[in-house]
Design a protein around this motif. Structure first.
Motif, PDB file in Angstrom:
ATOM      1  N   LEU A 168       8.436 -11.565 -43.505  1.00 44.76           N
ATOM      2  CA  LEU A 168       7.552 -10.352 -42.958  1.00 44.76           C
ATOM      3  C   LEU A 168       8.129  -9.124 -42.947  1.00 44.76           C
ATOM      4  O   LEU A 168       9.358  -8.853 -42.600  1.00 44.76           O
ATOM      5  N   VAL A 169       7.644  -7.998 -43.562  1.00 48.21           N
ATOM      6  CA  VAL A 169       7.800  -6.667 -43.907  1.00 48.21           C
ATOM      7  C   VAL A 169       7.399  -5.666 -42.841  1.00 48.21           C
ATOM      8  O   VAL A 169       7.712  -4.494 -42.977  1.00 48.21           O
ATOM      9  N   GLY A 170       6.140  -6.102 -42.155  1.00 48.90           N
ATOM     10  CA  GLY A 170       5.529  -5.144 -41.736  1.00 48.90           C
ATOM     11  C   GLY A 170       4.172  -5.595 -40.883  1.00 48.90           C
ATOM     12  O   GLY A 170       3.898  -6.680 -40.955  1.00 48.90           O
ATOM     13  N   GLY A 171       3.555  -4.765 -40.240  1.00 48.28           N
ATOM     14  CA  GLY A 171       2.326  -5.093 -39.628  1.00 48.28           C
ATOM     15  C   GLY A 171       2.185  -4.668 -38.129  1.00 48.28           C
ATOM     16  O   GLY A 171       3.117  -3.988 -37.787  1.00 48.28           O
ATOM     17  N   THR A 172       1.000  -4.912 -37.544  1.00 49.32           N
ATOM     18  CA  THR A 172       0.973  -4.612 -36.210  1.00 49.32           C
ATOM     19  C   THR A 172       1.386  -5.703 -35.369  1.00 49.32           C
ATOM     20  O   THR A 172       1.611  -6.834 -35.928  1.00 49.32           O
ATOM     21  N   ASP A 173       1.585  -5.188 -33.867  1.00 52.28           N
ATOM     22  CA  ASP A 173       2.129  -6.191 -32.909  1.00 52.28           C
ATOM     23  C   ASP A 173       2.922  -7.525 -33.444  1.00 52.28           C
ATOM     24  O   ASP A 173       2.549  -8.440 -33.578  1.00 52.28           O
ATOM     25  N   ARG A 174       4.187  -7.263 -33.344  1.00 49.27           N
ATOM     26  CA  ARG A 174       5.066  -8.207 -34.273  1.00 49.27           C
ATOM     27  C   ARG A 174       5.171  -9.454 -33.130  1.00 49.27           C
ATOM     28  O   ARG A 174       5.227 -10.401 -33.425  1.00 49.27           O
ATOM     29  N   SER A 175       4.639  -9.284 -32.140  1.00 50.46           N
ATOM     30  CA  SER A 175       4.587 -10.570 -30.932  1.00 50.46           C
ATOM     31  C   SER A 175       3.663 -11.279 -31.515  1.00 50.46           C
ATOM     32  O   SER A 175       3.347 -12.354 -30.864  1.00 50.46           O
ATOM     33  N   LEU A 176       2.607 -10.995 -32.331  1.00 54.00           N
ATOM     34  CA  LEU A 176       1.484 -12.252 -32.667  1.00 54.00           C
ATOM     35  C   LEU A 176       2.202 -13.268 -33.385  1.00 54.00           C
ATOM     36  O   LEU A 176       2.231 -13.273 -34.727  1.00 54.00           O
ATOM     37  N   VAL A 177       2.849 -14.338 -32.735  1.00 52.51           N
ATOM     38  CA  VAL A 177       3.527 -15.202 -33.289  1.00 52.51           C
ATOM     39  C   VAL A 177       2.512 -16.176 -34.004  1.00 52.51           C
ATOM     40  O   VAL A 177       1.569 -16.222 -33.779  1.00 52.51           O
ATOM     41  N   GLY A 178       2.938 -16.852 -35.072  1.00 53.69           N
ATOM     42  CA  GLY A 178       2.327 -18.025 -35.689  1.00 53.69           C
ATOM     43  C   GLY A 178       1.383 -17.408 -36.802  1.00 53.69           C
ATOM     44  O   GLY A 178       0.534 -18.099 -37.590  1.00 53.69           O
ATOM     45  N   LEU A 179       1.358 -15.954 -37.050  1.00 61.02           N
ATOM     46  CA  LEU A 179       0.359 -15.455 -37.824  1.00 61.02           C
ATOM     47  C   LEU A 179       1.376 -15.564 -39.366  1.00 61.02           C
ATOM     48  O   LEU A 179       1.971 -14.444 -39.665  1.00 61.02           O
ATOM     49  N   ALA A 180       1.515 -16.608 -39.697  1.00 65.94           N
ATOM     50  CA  ALA A 180       2.194 -17.086 -40.895  1.00 65.94           C
ATOM     51  C   ALA A 180       1.634 -16.768 -42.193  1.00 65.94           C
ATOM     52  O   ALA A 180       0.605 -16.589 -42.273  1.00 65.94           O
ATOM     53  N   PRO A 181       2.603 -16.435 -43.347  1.00 62.03           N
ATOM     54  CA  PRO A 181       1.826 -16.256 -44.480  1.00 62.03           C
ATOM     55  C   PRO A 181       1.331 -17.737 -45.021  1.00 62.03           C
ATOM     56  O   PRO A 181       1.779 -18.748 -44.579  1.00 62.03           O
ATOM     57  N   ARG A 182       0.118 -17.602 -45.749  1.00 61.13           N
ATOM     58  CA  ARG A 182      -0.635 -18.845 -46.104  1.00 61.13           C
ATOM     59  C   ARG A 182      -0.547 -19.100 -47.228  1.00 61.13           C
ATOM     60  O   ARG A 182      -0.900 -20.165 -47.956  1.00 61.13           O
TER      61      ARG A 182
END
Lengths: 223, 461
Positions: free
Chosen positions: B94-108
């Protein structure tokens, strides 16, 4: 007293004539209207017994013709129809009495005798007795616009008394004509019926038309 | 038995149900299609965003991917994400993005969209891959679409229900109006009495083919009934005449023979034929009376007098029997009707009572709210289950001695009925039977207008 029996059934005519003869009347028989006309031209009769249905015509029409021709001879109709309407038809055609077949011979003779005694007096259709007005043909009575309930038996008694209005009618004559029976029991009923009739015709009793003639019978006085 | 339902109610109910089903189907299909389209559109936006970001990431691959991605991500997110969450991965990290707390939004590691449950909410997750091993994952909350869909469903359902209710009311009214000639027709038909069908016909036009058809069938039925009633009436009149003529002859001749004969043994032997003849007369009268439905009720009759006459007639025929009868008719009991028929009815009942017992018979006439004539005997009586049957013509009691015309109860019942009354059979205590003829009491009322001077001369009874 002479009776003419107009009846198409020969045996019926025969026994009526025999019954009339056995009680002292003279009787002739006519089988149809033509024969009846012939008899009527030949002689005088005190009473006519007329069957309503005859092979060559209608007894009611014949009766109307006789009345139109001014013949007042009392007529007793014999009919197989026993309804009130049939009786009214007979009386309004000018008949004086009406008997339904099969009848008791005694009753027929009693009525013939009553008619013969009465003779050819015009029978009024409407009559006023005290406060009550009477339609004798339709057998209806009325006082102050309200029908007075006079029963068939009361009418019979009234008619017997009316037929000899002003004269005393013996108990037995009334009984014979209205009951066909002169027993003690019938006599007791007659007293009850006359009392009721008086009350119905004139509740106040002020102008009662029916009078008791002690130990003889009744007399009805016309106003 | 199922209670009959109103045709109008049933039809309108079916119609309303059909409308409701159609509306609900429309709601379901429409909502499903709407929701599907909305999700597809949202997916399109998400993918476009992811692909744009992926391209950016590729172009700036040499720079510090982390910072870039973060910046771009944040910018773009603010502009076009509408609540989307976005993650930028580089080679699985993970190198960036919104709201880091959104757990589980893993690369697919694949492109395309799918539905996932994150933080307890449904999301559409779309991703785009870069050739350098980067991945942009965009998650869009499904809640918005679902909320819109729910509102849509509720609105459409309400509309469907309202339409159905409106339709129910409207169609019931329309149907009721369309069927109203049926009510009128039924009123017409019920107004017809079997005995008075002459001169009665049903209107031909009712404003609806179906009802016209019903009316004309009724009319056809009516004319058949009329014919049969007319035939019956003629038959009764003919039979009456044909029976009365020989009976008059027979009765008169017997009577004359008996009265003119001096021979007592002949007189006695004529008693039997006389009685048989009287029974025959009464049977004929009873049969003719039973066949008559339209009895004109024109006489004022004292039931007590009728009963007395019946008893007197009995005395003439059979003194022994008459001695057993006690009549009690203290007051006048007035009814409106036909005295001959009433006399026949009571005479038959008294005769019946005499035949079924050797004990005393009590005849009483009372005048109250209704006029009642009671004939009581102390004979064997009848079983309760026999009462219905005995009122039928020609029925006889179970007793072997039972004899008579078999018409007595049927006739009394018929005569009471045509006078608007009834016949009841009541078992006596401890034994015997009481026949009660109840008749409406007649009260003279104020006459309408003056008394008719000319009574009607045209009557066909």
């Amino acid at each position: 007293m002479r009776v003419l029996v107009v009846e198409d059934d020969a045996e019926t005519a025969e026994f009526i004539a025999r019954a009339a003869r056995s009680s002292g009347m003279a009787a002739e028989i006519a089988g149809d209207l033509a024969e009846a006309s012939w008899h009527l031209e030949q002689g005088l009769f005190d009473v006519l017994v007329l069957d309503v249905m005859l092979p060559d015509g209608d007894g009611l029409a014949f009766c109307r013709e006789l009345r139109a021709a001014g013949r007042p001879t009392p007529i007793l109709f014999l009919s197989a129809r026993g309804t009130v309407a049939a009786r009214v038809d007979g009386l309004s055609a000018g008949g004086d009495d009406y008997l339904v077949k099969p009848f008791a011979v005694r009753e027929l003779v009693a009525r013939l005798r009553a008619l013969g005694r009465r003779g050819a007096i015009a029978r009024p259709q409407h009559l006023v007795l005290g406060p009550t007005s009477l339609d004798l043909q339709a057998r209806r009575a009325e006082r102050a616009g309200v029908e007075v309930p006079i029963t068939a038996r009361e009418w019979q008694v009234l008619e017997v008394l009316l037929s000899r209005a002003g004269r005393t009618v013996a108990y037995d004559d009334v009984l014979e004509a209205a009951w066909g029976d002169v027993s003690e029991r019938a006599r007791a009923s007659l007293e009850v019926i006359v009392a009721r009739l008086r009350k119905k015709l004139d509740p106040s009793g002020a102008q009662s038309a029916i009078h008791t003639v002690r130990s003889l019978g009744y007399r009805l006085d016309l106003p | 038995m199922i209670a009959p339902r109103s045709l109008a109610a049933s039809v309108s109910r079916v119609q309303a149900a059909a409308v409701a089903v159609a509306s609900i189907t429309t709601v379901i299909v429409g909502t499903a299609a709407g929701a599907f389209t909305a999700v597809r559109q949202d997916d399109g936006t998400s993918i476009a965003l992811a692909q744009a970001l992926a391209r950016e990431l590729e172009n700036h691959a040499t720079d510090g991917a982390d910072a870039l991605a973060r910046n771009i991500g944040l910018e773009l997110t603010e502009q076009a994400s509408f609540g989307r969450e976005l993650k930028v991965y580089q080679r699985g990290l993970l190198v960036g993005g919104t709201d880091r707390s959104l757990v589980g939004l893993a690369p697919r590691a694949r492109s395309g969209c799918s539905t996932e449950r994150l933080r307890g909410q449904p999301w559409r997750v779309c991703s785009a891959l870069t050739s350098s091993g980067g991945e942009i994952v965009v998650a869009s909350p499904l809640g918005r679409v679902l909320r819109t869909t729910r509102t849509l469903v509720v609105t459409l359902l309400a509309a469907a229900l309202a339409t159905s209710a409106l339709f129910l009311a409207l169609s019931r009214r329309v149907l009721r109006r369309a069927l109203s000639p049926l009510d009128e027709l039924s009123a017409h038909v019920s107004a017809i009495e079997a005995a008075h069908t002459a001169g009665f016909s049903l209107p031909r036009r009712w404003g609806a083919q179906e009802i016209d058809a019903v009316a004309s069938s009724f009319d056809a039925l009516l004319s058949r009934v009329r014919h049969s009633v007319e035939r019956e009436r003629r038959f009764v009149a003919d039979a009456s005449h044909e029976l009365r003529t020989p009976l008059t002859r027979l009765r008169g001749q017997l009577e004359l023979l008996q009265s003119s004969s001096e021979d007592p043994s002949l007189q006695a032997s004529l008693q039997g034929p006389r009685r048989a003849c009287d029974l025959l007369v009464r049977t004929a009268e009873s049969l003719l009376a039973l066949a008559r439905e339209d009895v004109p009720l024109e006489e004022t009759v004292d039931v007590g007098d009728v009963a007395e006459r019946a008893v007197l007639a009995l005395i003439e025929h059979d003194r022994c029997a008459a001695a057993r009868v006690r009549l009690d008719a203290p007051e006048e009991a007035l009814v409106r009707g036909d005295s001959t028929l009433l006399g026949l009815a009571l005479g038959n009942l008294i005769d019946n009572a005499l035949k079924h017992t050797t004990g005393p018979i009590s005849v009483c006439v009372t005048s109250g709210e209704v006029i009642q004539a009671c004939i009581s005997d102390v004979g064997p009586g009848v079983a309760p289950h026999d009462v219905e049957r005995l009122i039928e013509p020609f029925a006889r009691g179970a007793a072997p001695t039972a004899q008579g015309t078999g018409l007595g109860l049927a006739l009394a019942n018929h005569v009471a009925r045509v006078h608007g009354g009834s016949l009841a059979l009541r078992p006596g205590v401890p034994k015997g039977l009481t026949c009660v003829v109840s008749l409406p009491r007649w009260q003279p009322r104020k006459a309408e207008g003056s008394p008719a001077p000319d009574p009607p001369s045209q009557h066909h009874g």
